[in-house]
Design a protein around this motif. Structure first.
Motif, PDB file in Angstrom:
ATOM      1  N   GLY A 484       0.838  15.255  50.133  1.00  0.00           N
ATOM      2  CA  GLY A 484       0.852  16.087  48.941  1.00  0.00           C
ATOM      3  C   GLY A 484       2.099  16.919  48.783  1.00  0.00           C
ATOM      4  O   GLY A 484       2.161  17.776  47.888  1.00  0.00           O
ATOM      5  N   ALA A 485       3.120  16.692  49.638  1.00  0.00           N
ATOM      6  CA  ALA A 485       4.363  17.454  49.516  1.00  0.00           C
ATOM      7  C   ALA A 485       5.252  16.907  48.416  1.00  0.00           C
ATOM      8  O   ALA A 485       6.147  17.604  47.925  1.00  0.00           O
ATOM      9  CB  ALA A 485       5.116  17.438  50.849  1.00  0.00           C
ATOM     10  N   VAL A 486       5.037  15.643  48.026  1.00  0.00           N
ATOM     11  CA  VAL A 486       5.857  14.978  47.011  1.00  0.00           C
ATOM     12  C   VAL A 486       4.954  14.186  46.090  1.00  0.00           C
ATOM     13  O   VAL A 486       3.982  13.556  46.552  1.00  0.00           O
ATOM     14  CB  VAL A 486       6.900  14.032  47.667  1.00  0.00           C
ATOM     15  N   THR A 487       5.272  14.196  44.799  1.00  0.00           N
ATOM     16  CA  THR A 487       4.614  13.314  43.824  1.00  0.00           C
ATOM     17  C   THR A 487       5.668  12.369  43.275  1.00  0.00           C
ATOM     18  O   THR A 487       6.702  12.820  42.754  1.00  0.00           O
ATOM     19  CB  THR A 487       3.988  14.113  42.676  1.00  0.00           C
ATOM     20  N   LEU A 488       5.424  11.060  43.401  1.00  0.00           N
ATOM     21  CA  LEU A 488       6.409  10.047  43.016  1.00  0.00           C
ATOM     22  C   LEU A 488       6.034   9.426  41.674  1.00  0.00           C
ATOM     23  O   LEU A 488       4.874   9.091  41.438  1.00  0.00           O
ATOM     24  CB  LEU A 488       6.481   8.955  44.090  1.00  0.00           C
ATOM     25  N   ALA A 489       7.027   9.279  40.787  1.00  0.00           N
ATOM     26  CA  ALA A 489       6.831   8.604  39.495  1.00  0.00           C
ATOM     27  C   ALA A 489       8.052   7.747  39.208  1.00  0.00           C
ATOM     28  O   ALA A 489       9.190   8.171  39.445  1.00  0.00           O
ATOM     29  CB  ALA A 489       6.620   9.616  38.373  1.00  0.00           C
ATOM     30  N   ALA A 490       7.826   6.539  38.720  1.00  0.00           N
ATOM     31  CA  ALA A 490       8.923   5.609  38.422  1.00  0.00           C
ATOM     32  C   ALA A 490       9.339   5.733  36.965  1.00  0.00           C
ATOM     33  O   ALA A 490       8.513   6.026  36.082  1.00  0.00           O
ATOM     34  CB  ALA A 490       8.493   4.170  38.705  1.00  0.00           C
ATOM     35  N   GLY A 491      10.643   5.513  36.705  1.00  0.00           N
ATOM     36  CA  GLY A 491      11.127   5.459  35.333  1.00  0.00           C
ATOM     37  C   GLY A 491      10.541   4.278  34.594  1.00  0.00           C
ATOM     38  O   GLY A 491      10.051   3.321  35.201  1.00  0.00           O
ATOM     39  N   THR A 492      10.573   4.320  33.280  1.00  0.00           N
ATOM     40  CA  THR A 492       9.937   3.299  32.453  1.00  0.00           C
ATOM     41  C   THR A 492      10.973   2.578  31.590  1.00  0.00           C
ATOM     42  O   THR A 492      12.096   3.038  31.427  1.00  0.00           O
ATOM     43  CB  THR A 492       8.882   3.942  31.530  1.00  0.00           C
ATOM     44  N   ALA A 493      10.547   1.444  31.052  1.00  0.00           N
ATOM     45  CA  ALA A 493      11.385   0.731  30.081  1.00  0.00           C
ATOM     46  C   ALA A 493      11.580   1.613  28.854  1.00  0.00           C
ATOM     47  O   ALA A 493      10.648   2.287  28.401  1.00  0.00           O
ATOM     48  CB  ALA A 493      10.727  -0.591  29.697  1.00  0.00           C
ATOM     49  N   LEU A 494      12.802   1.602  28.328  1.00  0.00           N
ATOM     50  CA  LEU A 494      13.114   2.486  27.200  1.00  0.00           C
ATOM     51  C   LEU A 494      12.583   1.897  25.896  1.00  0.00           C
ATOM     52  O   LEU A 494      12.696   0.683  25.667  1.00  0.00           O
ATOM     53  CB  LEU A 494      14.619   2.691  27.112  1.00  0.00           C
ATOM     54  N   PRO A 495      11.997   2.703  25.031  1.00  0.00           N
ATOM     55  CA  PRO A 495      11.423   2.196  23.775  1.00  0.00           C
ATOM     56  C   PRO A 495      12.509   1.704  22.820  1.00  0.00           C
ATOM     57  O   PRO A 495      13.439   2.436  22.487  1.00  0.00           O
ATOM     58  CB  PRO A 495      10.687   3.409  23.198  1.00  0.00           C
ATOM     59  N   THR A 496      12.386   0.474  22.401  1.00  0.00           N
ATOM     60  CA  THR A 496      13.363  -0.112  21.485  1.00  0.00           C
ATOM     61  C   THR A 496      13.364   0.632  20.152  1.00  0.00           C
ATOM     62  O   THR A 496      12.326   0.915  19.582  1.00  0.00           O
ATOM     63  CB  THR A 496      13.037  -1.593  21.236  1.00  0.00           C
ATOM     64  N   GLY A 497      14.565   0.959  19.670  1.00  0.00           N
ATOM     65  CA  GLY A 497      14.707   1.587  18.368  1.00  0.00           C
ATOM     66  C   GLY A 497      14.682   3.100  18.383  1.00  0.00           C
ATOM     67  O   GLY A 497      15.074   3.736  17.406  1.00  0.00           O
ATOM     68  N   LEU A 498      14.228   3.715  19.488  1.00  0.00           N
ATOM     69  CA  LEU A 498      14.159   5.172  19.547  1.00  0.00           C
ATOM     70  C   LEU A 498      15.299   5.781  20.350  1.00  0.00           C
ATOM     71  O   LEU A 498      15.539   6.985  20.276  1.00  0.00           O
ATOM     72  CB  LEU A 498      12.817   5.627  20.150  1.00  0.00           C
ATOM     73  N   VAL A 499      15.980   4.965  21.140  1.00  0.00           N
ATOM     74  CA  VAL A 499      17.080   5.460  21.964  1.00  0.00           C
ATOM     75  C   VAL A 499      18.367   5.408  21.152  1.00  0.00           C
ATOM     76  O   VAL A 499      18.734   4.360  20.608  1.00  0.00           O
ATOM     77  CB  VAL A 499      17.224   4.628  23.249  1.00  0.00           C
ATOM     78  N   GLN A 500      19.039   6.554  21.046  1.00  0.00           N
ATOM     79  CA  GLN A 500      20.283   6.654  20.298  1.00  0.00           C
ATOM     80  C   GLN A 500      21.448   6.740  21.273  1.00  0.00           C
ATOM     81  O   GLN A 500      21.278   6.963  22.463  1.00  0.00           O
ATOM     82  CB  GLN A 500      20.267   7.885  19.390  1.00  0.00           C
ATOM     83  N   ARG A 501      22.673   6.576  20.723  1.00  0.00           N
ATOM     84  CA  ARG A 501      23.857   6.579  21.572  1.00  0.00           C
ATOM     85  C   ARG A 501      24.987   7.351  20.898  1.00  0.00           C
ATOM     86  O   ARG A 501      25.147   7.290  19.685  1.00  0.00           O
ATOM     87  CB  ARG A 501      24.308   5.130  21.822  1.00  0.00           C
TER      88      ARG A 501
END
Length: 670
Positions: A484-501
């Motif tokens: 319980g000292a660490v909580t691990l979460a993985a990154g996700t695939a980025l939603p198409t059309g919502l990511v700007q540059r």
């Protein structure tokens, strides 16, 4: 529907298109579901599956049932015809029948098709009528898939380049209405369609295209019939160099992307052809044969925009013809395009703007434009793409007579010589050299970076190396997670059309992906805060908070750091470790995890692109107070490394300024 002795087959990529998912998802289905259809053909590396069985499986598992009834379902049956020409004739027939409510014209270049293929055509017509928009979208879907299937055999002019060519012609012609457009190597008709979109509705317009491939000519005719039904158009299957079907042409405009590097173009049989006004092209110069043929099609005030390989501007064998073209005032502009503008994508092609030698105005100079540097990094972060906006702005600025960067106007007399090299890079001056102001600014930045390195290194200089006791023990991230000292979460695939540059608004949330690590602020991706909040609530995004440890889960580019600019959105192959601050110091944990030897022990060692099992990474087991002392040293080390990296950048910038001044004779000794 067409009947087959063998089942219609589809590849893994085709299944992915049917279901509207990525190919990796289909591979996962194949591994996880014991009832996934078995291959019926192909090889182990490229298996093929029965389309009917796949459709039944997708429906049963409720995957992709919204798309399998449409064009994606029809395409595998067309692709199953196998032969390039059979597929092309079928698609051309669909396009022609969609025009004028399905009536076939009395004269057309599309041969009849067998009865089984007519059934496929009827199915396509039914889908097109159901979809509306006159069926153009359905025809373009089939045409795009056909071109993608045979991309190695058929070269096309990308839509941005085609529209740029028409815009160049419009500006060079003073904005006058174009009444007739000819493309003597029209392919599937992309350039003629671009012309129709620009000039249809401004008056009468005649579109004429030729191609020696009857299937391509048929597709061009069908596309024009859908895009420009009110224009006069004529598409012929003809080898225009050998047959010259328009000996009395009087075109206002010729747009062309002619075939290149051909040896069998008719050199011997056309030795005395009237079109060789500037000399018979050598066998190795088929492009200059096309250039002279194109000039023969123009009226007295006609213009031509031609896409050519860069070697045409400089090859020694063509120097006499180039000199003749320049002397006659036929060459008005040569543009060097960035690599990737058109096939072959690895070569920076040239655009030539030509005017009829019979024009009343004789050109005394030629414009050269170099846009080879007009590139940008796309949203995917993979490689670089053509910055069409920058290309367009630079070319049009040159045509307007502005002294824009990357442009030069060269007198005709200066171009005629032993080589008559028309390569823009030979004539466009280099970017303006550095100034005294640049030098002072560079020294200021360098001194500031040097001071930051000196300051950040002071605390580190007091550290000494000590021999660690042998009883030091470590613990894995998996064990920390269980405790319980660490909580691990993985990154996700980025939603198409919502990511700007690009430049990020103040409230936007930055997005991090491994491919963009190390880029400047302008290279970051970002998302609108409302989209981040909504997707985070739905469990579709992983976002960080201050003090989270982020780990890159790939061997290549492996790193670990503490988030101090949260929130950020984590993309694939990134992991968030959220620590219990009463049991674990995040800076201490990051100092243990970022060591590359740790990553090697936790990696698969399969290749440079192997993944890291984050739970197998290890950290020292230390009391919290000692963790915090280690964490403070880690913060100092990170600051020193950041200052050293800035120092490297400033040193390189200062060196470039000094080198530029030295090359221009702008430096003197003290």
């Amino acid at each position: 529907m067409a009947q087959h002795d063998e089942p219609v087959t589809v590849t893994l990529a085709g299944i992915a298109r049917l279901a509207g998912v990525g190919r990796a998802a289909v591979s996962n289905w194949r591994r996880r579901h014991g009832d996934f259809p078995s291959p019926v053909a192909g090889t182990d590396a490229s298996p093929q599956f029965s389309l009917d069985v796949v459709e039944e499986w997708l429906t049963r598992h409720k995957k992709g049932d919204a798309v399998t009834d449409g064009w994606e379902r029809l395409w595998p049956r067309i692709e199953d015809l196998g032969d390039r020409d059979r597929m092309g004739r079928l698609i051309a027939r669909v396009g022609m029948q969609l025009n004028e409510g399905g009536a076939m014209p009395a004269e057309h270049t599309v041969p009849d098709v067998p009865d089984p293929e007519r059934a496929l055509a009827e199915e396509a017509l039914r889908l097109a009528r159901k979809g509306g928009e006159g069926g153009t979208g359905g025809f373009l879907f089939l045409l795009g898939r056909w071109l993608g299937t045979h991309v190695r055999q058929i070269a096309t002019t990308p839509s941005p380049l085609a529209h740029l060519m028409t815009e160049i012609a419009q500006m060079a012609g003073g904005g006058e209405h174009v009444r007739s457009v000819v493309d003597p190597a029209c392919g599937t008709g992309g350039l003629l369609v671009a012309a129709a979109r620009r000039w249809t509705g401004e008056g009468s317009l005649e579109l004429i295209g030729h191609d020696r491939d009857p299937v391509l000519a048929g597709l061009a005719e069908a596309w024009l019939a859908l895009e420009a039904p009110g224009t006069e158009r004529k598409v012929l299957a003809a080898d225009t160099l050998r047959e010259d079907p328009l000996p009395q042409a009087d075109a206002d405009l010729v747009l062309c992307n002619p075939p290149s590097n051909e040896r069998d173009w008719g050199h011997s049989e056309l030795a005395t052809d009237r079109r060789w006004q500037f000399g018979q092209p050598p066998r190795t110069e088929p492009e200059l044969a096309w250039v002279q043929h194109i000039l023969s099609l123009l009226g007295p005030q006609g213009l031509a925009v031609v896409l050519l390989p860069p070697a045409v501007a400089s090859r020694r064998a063509g120097r006499r013809i180039r000199a003749g073209l320049v002397r006659a005032g036929a060459v008005r502009m040569v543009v060097a395009l960035p690599a990737g503008a058109a096939p072959p994508y690895g070569v920076g092609l040239h655009l030539w703007l030509l005017r009829s030698p019979a024009a009343e105005e004789s050109a005394s100079s030629a414009l050269f434009v170099d846009t080879a540097d007009c590139r940008h990094t796309p949203t995917t972060g993979r490689g670089q793409a053509v910055d069409w906006s920058a290309v367009r702005d630079r070319i049009l600025a040159g045509l307007r007579g502005e002294a824009a960067e990357g442009t030069a106007v060269i007198p005709v007399l200066d171009l005629i010589g032993d080589e008559t090299d028309l390569t823009p890079a030979r004539h466009v001056p280099a970017t303006a050299t550095a100034t005294a102001v640049d030098l002072r600014r560079s020294w200021t930045d360098f001194d500031a970076a040097l001071l930051a390195v000196r300051d950040s290194s002071q605390a580190l200089r007091t550290l000494t190396s000590v021999r660690e006791p042998g009883d030091r023990v470590d613990v894995s991230v998996a064990e920390l997670e269980q405790a319980g000292a660490v909580t691990l979460a993985a990154g996700t695939a980025l939603p198409t059309g919502l990511v700007q540059r690009g430049s990020r608004p103040g409230e936007a949330v930055p997005v991090i992906t491994p491919l963009l690590m190390g880029e400047g602020e302008d290279g970051r991706q970002w998302m609108a805060p409302e989209d981040v909040e909504r997707l985070h609530v739905e469990g579709k995004l992983t976002i960080t908070a201050f003090g989270d440890v982020v780990v890159v889960g790939a061997t290549q580019g492996y790193d670990a750091w503490v988030e101090t600019r949260a929130p950020t959105v984590l993309g694939p192959h990134l992991h968030r470790l959220r620590v219990d601050p009463e049991r674990l110091d995040p800076f201490f944990l990051a100092s243990c995890l970022r060591v590359r030897s740790n990553a090697r022990r936790a990696g698969t060692h399969a290749s440079a692109s192997s993944r890291i099992d984050v739970r197998r990474l290890r950290a020292l087991r230390l009391p919290l107070e000692e963790q915090r002392r280690h964490g403070e040293i880690h913060r100092q080390l990170v600051e020193f490394q950041r200052a050293a990296a800035d120092m490297s950048v400033m040193s390189e910038s200062l060196g470039d300024v000094l080198a530029g001044l030295l090359a221009g004779g702008g430096l003197a000794g003290g």
